[in-house]
Design a protein around this motif. Sequence first.
Motif, PDB file in Angstrom:
ATOM      1  N   ARG A  26       3.850  -5.571  14.238  1.00 14.66           N
ATOM      2  CA  ARG A  26       4.662  -5.154  13.174  1.00 14.66           C
ATOM      3  C   ARG A  26       4.518  -6.077  11.830  1.00 14.66           C
ATOM      4  O   ARG A  26       5.377  -6.666  11.325  1.00 14.66           O
ATOM      5  CB  ARG A  26       5.964  -5.090  13.176  1.00 14.66           C
ATOM      6  N   LYS A  27       3.020  -6.515  11.696  1.00 10.33           N
ATOM      7  CA  LYS A  27       2.695  -7.592  10.793  1.00 10.33           C
ATOM      8  C   LYS A  27       1.644  -6.917   9.752  1.00 10.33           C
ATOM      9  O   LYS A  27       0.960  -6.008   9.906  1.00 10.33           O
ATOM     10  CB  LYS A  27       2.051  -8.737  11.397  1.00 10.33           C
ATOM     11  N   ASN A  28       1.518  -7.588   8.498  1.00  8.50           N
ATOM     12  CA  ASN A  28       0.837  -6.971   7.499  1.00  8.50           C
ATOM     13  C   ASN A  28      -0.637  -7.713   7.406  1.00  8.50           C
ATOM     14  O   ASN A  28      -0.524  -8.664   7.681  1.00  8.50           O
ATOM     15  CB  ASN A  28       1.612  -7.009   6.266  1.00  8.50           C
ATOM     16  N   LEU A  29      -1.511  -6.860   6.926  1.00  5.97           N
ATOM     17  CA  LEU A  29      -2.820  -7.574   6.679  1.00  5.97           C
ATOM     18  C   LEU A  29      -3.218  -7.490   5.061  1.00  5.97           C
ATOM     19  O   LEU A  29      -2.652  -6.647   4.433  1.00  5.97           O
ATOM     20  CB  LEU A  29      -3.881  -6.741   7.537  1.00  5.97           C
ATOM     21  N   VAL A  30      -4.133  -8.461   4.899  1.00 11.93           N
ATOM     22  CA  VAL A  30      -4.975  -8.216   3.577  1.00 11.93           C
ATOM     23  C   VAL A  30      -6.253  -7.854   3.991  1.00 11.93           C
ATOM     24  O   VAL A  30      -6.867  -8.394   4.652  1.00 11.93           O
ATOM     25  CB  VAL A  30      -4.835  -9.663   2.728  1.00 11.93           C
ATOM     26  N   CYS A  31      -6.958  -6.822   2.844  1.00 10.55           N
ATOM     27  CA  CYS A  31      -8.372  -6.574   3.335  1.00 10.55           C
ATOM     28  C   CYS A  31      -9.070  -6.659   2.096  1.00 10.55           C
ATOM     29  O   CYS A  31      -8.710  -6.283   1.072  1.00 10.55           O
ATOM     30  CB  CYS A  31      -8.184  -5.094   3.569  1.00 10.55           C
ATOM     31  N   TYR A  32     -10.210  -7.493   2.221  1.00 15.82           N
ATOM     32  CA  TYR A  32     -10.948  -7.870   1.122  1.00 15.82           C
ATOM     33  C   TYR A  32     -11.827  -6.439   0.866  1.00 15.82           C
ATOM     34  O   TYR A  32     -12.970  -6.241   1.714  1.00 15.82           O
ATOM     35  CB  TYR A  32     -12.047  -9.105   1.532  1.00 15.82           C
ATOM     36  N   THR A  33     -11.557  -5.948   0.041  1.00 12.49           N
ATOM     37  CA  THR A  33     -12.489  -4.708  -0.615  1.00 12.49           C
ATOM     38  C   THR A  33     -12.179  -4.155  -1.877  1.00 12.49           C
ATOM     39  O   THR A  33     -11.053  -4.262  -2.334  1.00 12.49           O
ATOM     40  CB  THR A  33     -12.175  -3.527   0.623  1.00 12.49           C
ATOM     41  N   TYR A  90      10.262  -6.053  -0.393  1.00 10.34           N
ATOM     42  CA  TYR A  90      10.392  -4.705   0.208  1.00 10.34           C
ATOM     43  C   TYR A  90       9.695  -4.805   1.594  1.00 10.34           C
ATOM     44  O   TYR A  90      10.362  -4.274   2.630  1.00 10.34           O
ATOM     45  CB  TYR A  90       9.549  -3.940  -0.716  1.00 10.34           C
ATOM     46  N   LEU A  91       8.793  -5.623   1.700  1.00 13.76           N
ATOM     47  CA  LEU A  91       8.009  -5.961   3.001  1.00 13.76           C
ATOM     48  C   LEU A  91       8.934  -6.478   4.073  1.00 13.76           C
ATOM     49  O   LEU A  91       8.758  -6.267   5.166  1.00 13.76           O
ATOM     50  CB  LEU A  91       6.460  -6.516   2.901  1.00 13.76           C
ATOM     51  N   GLN A  92       9.486  -7.336   3.608  1.00 14.71           N
ATOM     52  CA  GLN A  92      10.416  -8.280   4.291  1.00 14.71           C
ATOM     53  C   GLN A  92      11.475  -7.298   5.040  1.00 14.71           C
ATOM     54  O   GLN A  92      12.022  -7.472   5.940  1.00 14.71           O
ATOM     55  CB  GLN A  92      11.094  -9.284   3.790  1.00 14.71           C
ATOM     56  N   VAL A  93      12.098  -6.297   4.116  1.00 16.15           N
ATOM     57  CA  VAL A  93      12.992  -5.572   4.605  1.00 16.15           C
ATOM     58  C   VAL A  93      12.595  -4.559   5.503  1.00 16.15           C
ATOM     59  O   VAL A  93      13.005  -4.206   6.476  1.00 16.15           O
ATOM     60  CB  VAL A  93      13.945  -4.672   3.385  1.00 16.15           C
ATOM     61  N   MET A  94      11.459  -4.117   5.303  1.00 18.38           N
ATOM     62  CA  MET A  94      10.647  -3.034   5.994  1.00 18.38           C
ATOM     63  C   MET A  94      10.489  -3.512   7.456  1.00 18.38           C
ATOM     64  O   MET A  94      10.480  -2.866   8.473  1.00 18.38           O
ATOM     65  CB  MET A  94       9.438  -2.504   5.601  1.00 18.38           C
ATOM     66  N   ARG A  95       9.976  -4.667   7.561  1.00 18.72           N
ATOM     67  CA  ARG A  95       9.989  -5.379   8.904  1.00 18.72           C
ATOM     68  C   ARG A  95      11.180  -5.474   9.763  1.00 18.72           C
ATOM     69  O   ARG A  95      11.047  -5.134  11.172  1.00 18.72           O
ATOM     70  CB  ARG A  95       9.355  -6.810   8.979  1.00 18.72           C
ATOM     71  N   ALA A 120       3.720 -17.269  -3.323  1.00 18.25           N
ATOM     72  CA  ALA A 120       4.063 -17.735  -1.920  1.00 18.25           C
ATOM     73  C   ALA A 120       4.777 -17.077  -1.158  1.00 18.25           C
ATOM     74  O   ALA A 120       4.616 -16.508   0.129  1.00 18.25           O
ATOM     75  CB  ALA A 120       4.676 -19.250  -2.038  1.00 18.25           C
ATOM     76  N   TYR A 121       5.728 -16.272  -1.896  1.00 14.74           N
ATOM     77  CA  TYR A 121       6.538 -15.324  -1.067  1.00 14.74           C
ATOM     78  C   TYR A 121       6.163 -14.082  -0.741  1.00 14.74           C
ATOM     79  O   TYR A 121       6.322 -13.775   0.367  1.00 14.74           O
ATOM     80  CB  TYR A 121       7.801 -14.806  -2.164  1.00 14.74           C
ATOM     81  N   LEU A 122       5.066 -13.445  -1.194  1.00 12.22           N
ATOM     82  CA  LEU A 122       4.280 -12.652  -0.855  1.00 12.22           C
ATOM     83  C   LEU A 122       3.217 -12.716   0.135  1.00 12.22           C
ATOM     84  O   LEU A 122       3.049 -12.073   0.991  1.00 12.22           O
ATOM     85  CB  LEU A 122       3.681 -11.660  -2.169  1.00 12.22           C
ATOM     86  N   LYS A 123       2.602 -14.019   0.004  1.00  9.20           N
ATOM     87  CA  LYS A 123       1.679 -14.437   0.841  1.00  9.20           C
ATOM     88  C   LYS A 123       2.200 -14.648   2.160  1.00  9.20           C
ATOM     89  O   LYS A 123       1.490 -14.290   3.401  1.00  9.20           O
ATOM     90  CB  LYS A 123       0.937 -15.695   0.417  1.00  9.20           C
ATOM     91  N   ARG A 124       3.576 -15.152   2.425  1.00  9.73           N
ATOM     92  CA  ARG A 124       4.152 -15.382   3.753  1.00  9.73           C
ATOM     93  C   ARG A 124       4.110 -13.814   4.549  1.00  9.73           C
ATOM     94  O   ARG A 124       4.647 -13.849   5.822  1.00  9.73           O
ATOM     95  CB  ARG A 124       5.424 -15.710   3.330  1.00  9.73           C
ATOM     96  N   GLN A 125       4.216 -12.724   3.650  1.00 10.84           N
ATOM     97  CA  GLN A 125       4.374 -11.416   4.365  1.00 10.84           C
ATOM     98  C   GLN A 125       3.339 -10.947   5.095  1.00 10.84           C
ATOM     99  O   GLN A 125       3.381  -9.794   5.793  1.00 10.84           O
ATOM    100  CB  GLN A 125       4.866 -10.525   3.236  1.00 10.84           C
ATOM    101  N   PHE A 126       2.101 -11.626   4.768  1.00  8.53           N
ATOM    102  CA  PHE A 126       0.931 -11.200   5.516  1.00  8.53           C
ATOM    103  C   PHE A 126       0.422 -12.120   6.595  1.00  8.53           C
ATOM    104  O   PHE A 126       0.409 -13.379   6.537  1.00  8.53           O
ATOM    105  CB  PHE A 126      -0.157 -10.922   4.443  1.00  8.53           C
ATOM    106  N   TRP A 127      -0.127 -11.583   7.587  1.00  6.83           N
ATOM    107  CA  TRP A 127      -0.549 -12.277   8.878  1.00  6.83           C
ATOM    108  C   TRP A 127      -1.868 -12.883   8.415  1.00  6.83           C
ATOM    109  O   TRP A 127      -1.800 -14.284   8.522  1.00  6.83           O
ATOM    110  CB  TRP A 127      -0.887 -11.165  10.110  1.00  6.83           C
TER     111      TRP A 127
END
Length: 289
Positions: A26-33, A90-95, A120-127
Amino acid sequence: MQFSMDLSQPALPPMGAALPASLAFRKNLVCYTSDASTVVEYLQNLKLPYCIWDDYECVEAKERPDTGTVLVLPNVDKSLVRHQDQLAKYLQVMRQRETPFFAAIATVSPEFVPYAHMTAYLKRQFWFACHEPRPQDLVELSELELPSLRSTLRQIHVHQSIRRYVLDIVVHLRVHRFSKQASGGGCSAHALGDMLELCQTLALAQERTFVVPDLVKLAAQWYFPFHIEVIQDPRHEISLQFGSDPDLVAQVLEKLRNFSLHRSRETQYPLYFQFMVLRDVLRIVVPPI
């Protein structure tokens, strides 16, 4: 799927390895595209339920699904700061919600620098950050297999010496001369747990029942470059406190920046400066025997 480790030739992790573990943990990803449709097509081929946002206005009012889903977030690096922090909440709540599975995949441009273009807050939500989907990355993945995959991953043994090794890497990254000291070099309190789960993922991919030090090095190459925050102002370089010449420090930092930009273009790896910091730390920290 086997993965080789070459600390001289960094590469973004493949989506085929990242997504199953992302859904399991249940972790989020960043995709370079530059085109979010590549992610959508990949999810369609896997027959995974997904939704895609085409705007970031009023994020707090967005529906929070109760069923398993993958949330595709195009061009997050172009969104406004206030929208990014709303998205992070939002992502923190969804997890924390009880859904069969949930993961967000944020697409970013090739020029994206995490600590410069993401709060920084958003960056911490991604693996971590991964490569855009490619045909060779397509894997067999079913919603019904996720509970057993989750259970199998949790059973991968992590020895106490491995935990200490990861912690030693984190500590050295936080105090590295080119790390931003005010933010602990970007290594948050989640770094240990995130790294150990990534190590378990790589161990399972190699059909191991336990984590070995080489897997920690590979996991570090996947995880830390996205999170490391390097100094922007030469005056923040830590050795100045011990008498280093400010002009020489500024020259060194500028040369390293130019070198990393050159190598980023050559290798198509957008996090090269952060990778150099990590490589320096891995050279210093002694792994367990």
